[in-house]
Design a protein around this motif. Structure first.
Motif, PDB file in Angstrom:
ATOM      1  N   ALA A 261       0.597  -1.797   0.176  1.00  0.00           N
ATOM      2  CA  ALA A 261      -0.018  -0.055   0.146  1.00  0.00           C
ATOM      3  C   ALA A 261       0.841   0.967   0.010  1.00  0.00           C
ATOM      4  CB  ALA A 261      -0.611   0.238   1.373  1.00  0.00           C
ATOM      5  N   GLU A 262       1.662   1.744   0.775  1.00  0.00           N
ATOM      6  CA  GLU A 262       2.860   2.512   0.317  1.00  0.00           C
ATOM      7  C   GLU A 262       3.807   2.347  -0.277  1.00  0.00           C
ATOM      8  OE1 GLU A 262       4.785   5.908   2.452  1.00  0.00           O
ATOM      9  OE2 GLU A 262       3.422   4.909   2.832  1.00  0.00           O
ATOM     10  N   LEU A 263       4.005   1.527  -1.463  1.00  0.00           N
ATOM     11  CA  LEU A 263       4.587   1.273  -2.511  1.00  0.00           C
ATOM     12  C   LEU A 263       3.588   1.983  -3.953  1.00  0.00           C
ATOM     13  CD1 LEU A 263       6.954   0.534  -4.457  1.00  0.00           C
ATOM     14  CD2 LEU A 263       5.885  -1.773  -4.642  1.00  0.00           C
ATOM     15  N   HIS A 264       2.224   1.688  -3.603  1.00  0.00           N
ATOM     16  CA  HIS A 264       1.150   2.338  -4.695  1.00  0.00           C
ATOM     17  C   HIS A 264       1.285   3.772  -4.448  1.00  0.00           C
ATOM     18  CE1 HIS A 264      -2.018   2.865  -7.004  1.00  0.00           C
ATOM     19  NE2 HIS A 264      -2.650   3.625  -5.533  1.00  0.00           N
ATOM     20  N   ARG A 265       1.481   5.246  -2.779  1.00  0.00           N
ATOM     21  CA  ARG A 265       0.912   5.468  -2.694  1.00  0.00           C
ATOM     22  C   ARG A 265       2.148   6.633  -3.144  1.00  0.00           C
ATOM     23  NH1 ARG A 265       2.537   9.266   1.037  1.00  0.00           N
ATOM     24  NH2 ARG A 265       4.664   8.322   1.444  1.00  0.00           N
ATOM     25  N   ARG A 266       3.459   5.694  -3.233  1.00  0.00           N
ATOM     26  CA  ARG A 266       5.175   6.693  -3.251  1.00  0.00           C
ATOM     27  C   ARG A 266       4.694   6.675  -4.791  1.00  0.00           C
ATOM     28  NH1 ARG A 266       9.452   6.306  -0.687  1.00  0.00           N
ATOM     29  NH2 ARG A 266       9.830   7.659  -1.723  1.00  0.00           N
ATOM     30  N   LEU A 267       4.275   6.020  -5.654  1.00  0.00           N
ATOM     31  CA  LEU A 267       4.791   5.032  -6.642  1.00  0.00           C
ATOM     32  C   LEU A 267       4.025   6.642  -7.685  1.00  0.00           C
ATOM     33  CD1 LEU A 267       4.850   1.806  -7.706  1.00  0.00           C
ATOM     34  CD2 LEU A 267       6.578   3.031  -7.835  1.00  0.00           C
ATOM     35  N   ALA A 268       2.785   6.769  -6.924  1.00  0.00           N
ATOM     36  CA  ALA A 268       1.353   7.224  -7.385  1.00  0.00           C
ATOM     37  C   ALA A 268       1.983   9.315  -7.581  1.00  0.00           C
ATOM     38  CB  ALA A 268      -0.230   7.421  -6.424  1.00  0.00           C
ATOM     39  N   THR A 269       2.633   9.579  -6.440  1.00  0.00           N
ATOM     40  CA  THR A 269       3.090  10.564  -5.301  1.00  0.00           C
ATOM     41  C   THR A 269       4.496  11.294  -6.645  1.00  0.00           C
ATOM     42  OG1 THR A 269       2.184   9.727  -3.276  1.00  0.00           O
ATOM     43  CG2 THR A 269       3.958  12.002  -3.291  1.00  0.00           C
ATOM     44  N   LEU A 270       5.550   9.735  -6.952  1.00  0.00           N
ATOM     45  CA  LEU A 270       6.461  10.378  -7.723  1.00  0.00           C
ATOM     46  C   LEU A 270       6.377  11.112  -9.329  1.00  0.00           C
ATOM     47  CD1 LEU A 270       9.220  10.078  -8.524  1.00  0.00           C
ATOM     48  CD2 LEU A 270       9.367   7.701  -8.660  1.00  0.00           C
ATOM     49  N   ALA A 271       4.615  10.107  -9.659  1.00  0.00           N
ATOM     50  CA  ALA A 271       4.275   9.851 -10.680  1.00  0.00           C
ATOM     51  C   ALA A 271       3.384  11.808 -10.556  1.00  0.00           C
ATOM     52  CB  ALA A 271       2.860   9.157 -11.334  1.00  0.00           C
ATOM     53  N   SER A 272       3.078  12.090 -10.256  1.00  0.00           N
ATOM     54  CA  SER A 272       2.443  13.447  -9.870  1.00  0.00           C
ATOM     55  C   SER A 272       3.112  14.705  -9.711  1.00  0.00           C
ATOM     56  CB  SER A 272       1.186  13.046  -8.307  1.00  0.00           C
ATOM     57  OG  SER A 272       1.927  12.916  -7.739  1.00  0.00           O
ATOM     58  N   THR A 273       4.227  14.610  -8.807  1.00  0.00           N
ATOM     59  CA  THR A 273       4.991  15.960  -9.460  1.00  0.00           C
ATOM     60  C   THR A 273       5.745  15.299 -10.468  1.00  0.00           C
ATOM     61  OG1 THR A 273       7.131  13.484  -8.774  1.00  0.00           O
ATOM     62  CG2 THR A 273       5.595  14.353  -6.706  1.00  0.00           C
ATOM     63  N   GLU A 274       6.060  15.481 -11.386  1.00  0.00           N
ATOM     64  CA  GLU A 274       6.018  15.515 -13.031  1.00  0.00           C
ATOM     65  C   GLU A 274       5.333  16.176 -13.782  1.00  0.00           C
ATOM     66  OE1 GLU A 274       9.249  15.427 -13.575  1.00  0.00           O
ATOM     67  OE2 GLU A 274       9.367  14.273 -11.675  1.00  0.00           O
TER      68      GLU A 274
END
Length: 370
Positions: A261-274
């Motif tokens: 669940a934390e990995l999914h959140r971090r992947l989504a956060t990394l994608a949204s910052t660009e």
């Protein structure tokens, strides 16, 4: 003993519309109901149906969402829609798969394509960026995938998952090994500004491409294991093995991401910052048509050149078979030719006599009677 009737639920498509109308992610709905995110996704696609207390809780949540949707004024709905810019979406919506019906008779092919592009392109560019680590390559791959989709639009429009068709094509374009030959892709792009995002991107790029793609589809996009295996053209055990190896590699270098669940959140956060923007749908359609016209004309020119070359060959080719002349070889055992010696006096007289005779030879001798 009679059982109480089950609480009625709206159709699967309506469940998804109610959730998206309130800007809720599948993870948020799952947390409110008390189930996993994959379970909510199965409910919205119609693969499974909730039962028991989960059904009651899910029905109450959908009823509340329906009331909130109907209670909003038209102006509020327009303002909320204007605020949903692709650069300010929430972390959970950046990688979520999109389901859209393109079989409506009210839409023209161009309108249906534009609708699919508007729903899928922003999230797909971010997914492809996580897959490659290159911003420009992500945009080019997504644009090329939609160009191919427009060229095969009858097939894509009738596909049960058009977004999945485009996503698989974009991933294949992004992971093509031919990009290594391009000069602009021989140098790395600037990494993310945040240190944690930079560390996660570095770990992702060290994974083998099949493992990275499987991890992105399962933990990023949210596909289940059979769909992930089908999209990566692998068996379900092979996809599970790739997923476990990818998670283990990430957890080894980033222990805080051992929780999926934390990995999914971090992947989504990394994608949204660009800040990744896709081209407009008309530009993609026109680019696809220009490319199709170019290759059509190139094929016609090649065919004409081939016909001309064939005609010239037939015109200049020999009409019968001429065997090749065998190469010469030395013959041994033959005596050398002896040159004649000097003429004698009698031979000189004979030669002079022959030269004085007429060209037809000597006169015919007439026989005489004795």
């Amino acid at each position: 003993m009679k059982q109480s009737p089950s609480t009625p639920l709206p159709p699967p498509d309506e469940r998804r519309r109610l959730r998206e109308a309130q800007s809720l992610t599948q993870a948020q709905v799952a947390a409110r109901v008390g189930v996993a995110r994959e379970t909510v996704r199965s409910w919205e696609t119609g693969r499974t149906t909730p039962r028991g207390r989960k059904r009651e809780a899910y029905a109450r949540l959908l009823a509340e969402l329906a009331l909130e949707k109907s209670g909003k004024s038209e102006k509020d709905q327009k303002d909320e829609k204007a605020q949903k810019d692709d650069e300010k979406v929430t972390a959970g919506q950046d990688l979520a798969p999109v389901t859209i019906d393109l079989r409506s008779d009210a839409l023209t092919p161009a309108q249906a394509f534009d609708a699919l592009y508007a729903f899928c392109a922003p999230a797909l560019v971010r997914q492809t960026y996580l897959l490659t680590g290159r911003r420009e390559l992500a945009r080019e791959s997504v644009e090329r995938a939609f160009q191919l989709a427009w060229q095969s639009w009858p097939e894509v429009a009738l596909d049960r998952d058009p977004a999945g068709w485009v996503r698989a094509t974009a991933y294949e374009c992004a992971l093509s090994p031919w990009h290594r030959l391009r000069p602009r892709y021989r140098h790395p792009e600037p990494p993310p500004a945040d240190a944690t995002d930079r560390a996660l991107m570095d770990v992702l790029l060290t994974l083998p491409p099949p493992h990275r793609r499987t991890l992105l589809l399962y933990d990023g996009v949210g596909l289940d294991l059979p769909d992930t295996a089908a999209e990566t053209e692998a068996s379900t055990p092979a996809a599970a093995n790739r997923l476990l190896h990818a998670r283990a590699a990430i957890a080894e270098r980033l222990p805080e991401l051992s929780d999926p669940a934390e990995l999914h959140r971090r992947l989504a956060t990394l994608a949204s910052t660009e800040r990744l923007r896709a081209a407009q749908p008309p530009a993609v359609r026109h680019g696809s048509e220009r490319r199709a016209r170019f290759w059509t004309r190139a094929a016609i020119a090649f065919t004409v050149a081939l016909i001309g070359t064939t005609a010239l060959t037939l015109r200049s080719a020999p009409t019968h078979y001429e065997p090749p002349v065998a190469p010469g070889s030395d013959v041994r055992g033959v005596p050398k030719r002896v040159a004649p010696g000097p003429l004698s006096e009698a031979e000189w007289k004979l030669r002079e006599k022959l030269r004085k005779e007429s060209a037809k030879g000597p006169e015919r001798l007439q026989p005489t009677l004795p």
